[in-house]
Write a protein that holds these residues in place. Structure first.
Motif, PDB file in Angstrom:
ATOM      1  N   GLN A 282       0.867  -1.171   0.000  1.00  0.00           N
ATOM      2  CA  GLN A 282       0.000   0.000   0.000  1.00  0.00           C
ATOM      3  C   GLN A 282       0.906   1.224   0.000  1.00  0.00           C
ATOM      4  OE1 GLN A 282      -2.499  -0.127   3.434  1.00  0.00           O
ATOM      5  NE2 GLN A 282      -4.018  -1.420   2.448  1.00  0.00           N
ATOM      6  N   ILE A 283       0.591   2.151  -0.878  1.00  0.00           N
ATOM      7  CA  ILE A 283       1.415   3.349  -1.000  1.00  0.00           C
ATOM      8  C   ILE A 283       1.440   4.111   0.324  1.00  0.00           C
ATOM      9  CG2 ILE A 283       1.567   5.611  -2.115  1.00  0.00           C
ATOM     10  CD1 ILE A 283       0.678   4.238  -4.710  1.00  0.00           C
ATOM     11  N   LYS A 284       0.298   4.185   0.980  1.00  0.00           N
ATOM     12  CA  LYS A 284       0.231   4.927   2.234  1.00  0.00           C
ATOM     13  C   LYS A 284       1.163   4.318   3.282  1.00  0.00           C
ATOM     14  CE  LYS A 284      -3.023   6.937   5.470  1.00  0.00           C
ATOM     15  NZ  LYS A 284      -4.425   7.124   5.827  1.00  0.00           N
ATOM     16  N   LYS A 285       1.171   2.996   3.389  1.00  0.00           N
ATOM     17  CA  LYS A 285       2.020   2.328   4.380  1.00  0.00           C
ATOM     18  C   LYS A 285       3.495   2.514   4.043  1.00  0.00           C
ATOM     19  CE  LYS A 285       2.873  -2.122   6.652  1.00  0.00           C
ATOM     20  NZ  LYS A 285       4.172  -1.660   7.054  1.00  0.00           N
ATOM     21  N   LEU A 286       3.848   2.353   2.780  1.00  0.00           N
ATOM     22  CA  LEU A 286       5.236   2.537   2.358  1.00  0.00           C
ATOM     23  C   LEU A 286       5.679   3.980   2.618  1.00  0.00           C
ATOM     24  CD1 LEU A 286       7.798   1.419   1.038  1.00  0.00           C
ATOM     25  CD2 LEU A 286       6.792   1.978  -1.190  1.00  0.00           C
ATOM     26  N   ALA A 287       4.803   4.934   2.328  1.00  0.00           N
ATOM     27  CA  ALA A 287       5.127   6.346   2.546  1.00  0.00           C
ATOM     28  C   ALA A 287       5.399   6.619   4.026  1.00  0.00           C
ATOM     29  CB  ALA A 287       3.993   7.234   2.030  1.00  0.00           C
ATOM     30  N   VAL A 288       4.560   6.064   4.892  1.00  0.00           N
ATOM     31  CA  VAL A 288       4.763   6.244   6.333  1.00  0.00           C
ATOM     32  C   VAL A 288       6.100   5.630   6.751  1.00  0.00           C
ATOM     33  CG1 VAL A 288       3.910   5.555   8.619  1.00  0.00           C
ATOM     34  CG2 VAL A 288       2.318   6.441   6.905  1.00  0.00           C
ATOM     35  N   ASP A 289       6.402   4.440   6.246  1.00  0.00           N
ATOM     36  CA  ASP A 289       7.667   3.770   6.567  1.00  0.00           C
ATOM     37  C   ASP A 289       8.877   4.611   6.140  1.00  0.00           C
ATOM     38  OD1 ASP A 289       6.201   1.660   7.565  1.00  0.00           O
ATOM     39  OD2 ASP A 289       6.530   0.352   5.817  1.00  0.00           O
ATOM     40  N   LEU A 290       8.741   5.330   5.012  1.00  0.00           N
ATOM     41  CA  LEU A 290       9.850   6.125   4.478  1.00  0.00           C
ATOM     42  C   LEU A 290       9.849   7.566   5.002  1.00  0.00           C
ATOM     43  CD1 LEU A 290       9.754   4.902   0.784  1.00  0.00           C
ATOM     44  CD2 LEU A 290      11.465   4.342   2.517  1.00  0.00           C
ATOM     45  N   GLY A 291       8.765   7.965   5.659  1.00  0.00           N
ATOM     46  CA  GLY A 291       8.683   9.326   6.184  1.00  0.00           C
ATOM     47  C   GLY A 291       8.397  10.368   5.126  1.00  0.00           C
ATOM     48  N   VAL A 292       7.631   9.988   4.098  1.00  0.00           N
ATOM     49  CA  VAL A 292       7.251  10.933   3.051  1.00  0.00           C
ATOM     50  C   VAL A 292       5.737  11.013   2.980  1.00  0.00           C
ATOM     51  CG1 VAL A 292       9.346  10.459   1.717  1.00  0.00           C
ATOM     52  CG2 VAL A 292       7.268   9.205   1.190  1.00  0.00           C
ATOM     53  N   HIS A 293       5.234  12.036   2.303  1.00  0.00           N
ATOM     54  CA  HIS A 293       3.789  12.193   2.158  1.00  0.00           C
ATOM     55  C   HIS A 293       3.282  11.160   1.140  1.00  0.00           C
ATOM     56  CE1 HIS A 293      -0.110  14.002   1.283  1.00  0.00           C
ATOM     57  NE2 HIS A 293       0.028  14.632   2.442  1.00  0.00           N
ATOM     58  N   PRO A 294       2.160  10.488   1.438  1.00  0.00           N
ATOM     59  CA  PRO A 294       1.648   9.459   0.520  1.00  0.00           C
ATOM     60  C   PRO A 294       1.373   9.974  -0.891  1.00  0.00           C
ATOM     61  CG  PRO A 294       0.519   9.328   2.619  1.00  0.00           C
ATOM     62  CD  PRO A 294       1.388  10.556   2.677  1.00  0.00           C
ATOM     63  N   GLU A 295       0.826  11.179  -1.000  1.00  0.00           N
ATOM     64  CA  GLU A 295       0.553  11.695  -2.352  1.00  0.00           C
ATOM     65  C   GLU A 295       1.837  12.039  -3.094  1.00  0.00           C
ATOM     66  OE1 GLU A 295      -2.323  11.584  -4.065  1.00  0.00           O
ATOM     67  OE2 GLU A 295      -2.979  10.492  -2.287  1.00  0.00           O
ATOM     68  N   GLY A 296       2.859  12.418  -2.356  1.00  0.00           N
ATOM     69  CA  GLY A 296       4.161  12.641  -2.990  1.00  0.00           C
ATOM     70  C   GLY A 296       4.704  11.345  -3.568  1.00  0.00           C
ATOM     71  N   LEU A 297       4.655  10.283  -2.769  1.00  0.00           N
ATOM     72  CA  LEU A 297       5.110   8.975  -3.243  1.00  0.00           C
ATOM     73  C   LEU A 297       4.279   8.504  -4.426  1.00  0.00           C
ATOM     74  CD1 LEU A 297       6.851   6.447  -3.066  1.00  0.00           C
ATOM     75  CD2 LEU A 297       5.337   5.600  -1.259  1.00  0.00           C
ATOM     76  N   ARG A 298       2.968   8.690  -4.354  1.00  0.00           N
ATOM     77  CA  ARG A 298       2.086   8.292  -5.456  1.00  0.00           C
ATOM     78  C   ARG A 298       2.490   9.021  -6.746  1.00  0.00           C
ATOM     79  NH1 ARG A 298      -2.293   5.958  -4.306  1.00  0.00           N
ATOM     80  NH2 ARG A 298      -2.600   7.068  -2.334  1.00  0.00           N
TER      81      ARG A 298
END
Length: 116
Positions: A41-57
């Motif tokens: 899940q993009i949201k979970k990966l983003a949290v793990d990396l410390g970035v905003h989910p929409e940025g990662l998306r």
């Protein structure tokens, strides 16, 4: 030091704005997503990396566009070309305005019917 270290303050995006996250972090995040099976899940990966989910998306979508997997957005190279062409177009419009004004000025100077 975090992944957003001081080096990222020197990096600029295509529009000349400073980047919030380093290119290394962005590339690593996209690589982690694309090589995972099943896709996280993009949201979970983003949290793990410390970035905003929409940025990662957005980074993932851009990587897909650059790889030719998406038709709904420009690749990075196409975007850079578009920015350069728009800049050149604006410069040419300014040059045309100057030439048009100069042409009108000199035409008025050469007009024999113009009272002096």
């Amino acid at each position: 030091m975090s992944d957003r270290g001081a080096d990222s303050s020197h990096e600029r995006n295509i529009d000349g704005c400073p980047r919030k996250y380093s290119l290394e972090l962005r590339e690593r995040a996209v690589r982690m997503y694309r090589t995972s099976d099943p896709k996280p899940q993009i949201k979970k990966l983003a949290v793990d990396l410390g970035v905003h989910p929409e940025g990662l998306r957005g980074w993932i979508r851009q990587a897909e566009a650059d790889a030719g997997e998406r038709d709904d957005r420009l690749s990075t190279d196409e975007h850079a070309e578009l920015v350069a062409l728009r800049k050149e177009n604006a410069q040419l419009k300014r040059a045309n305005d100057v030439l048009r004004t100069a042409s009108a000025f000199f035409a008025a100077q050469l007009d024999p019917t113009r009272p002096r």
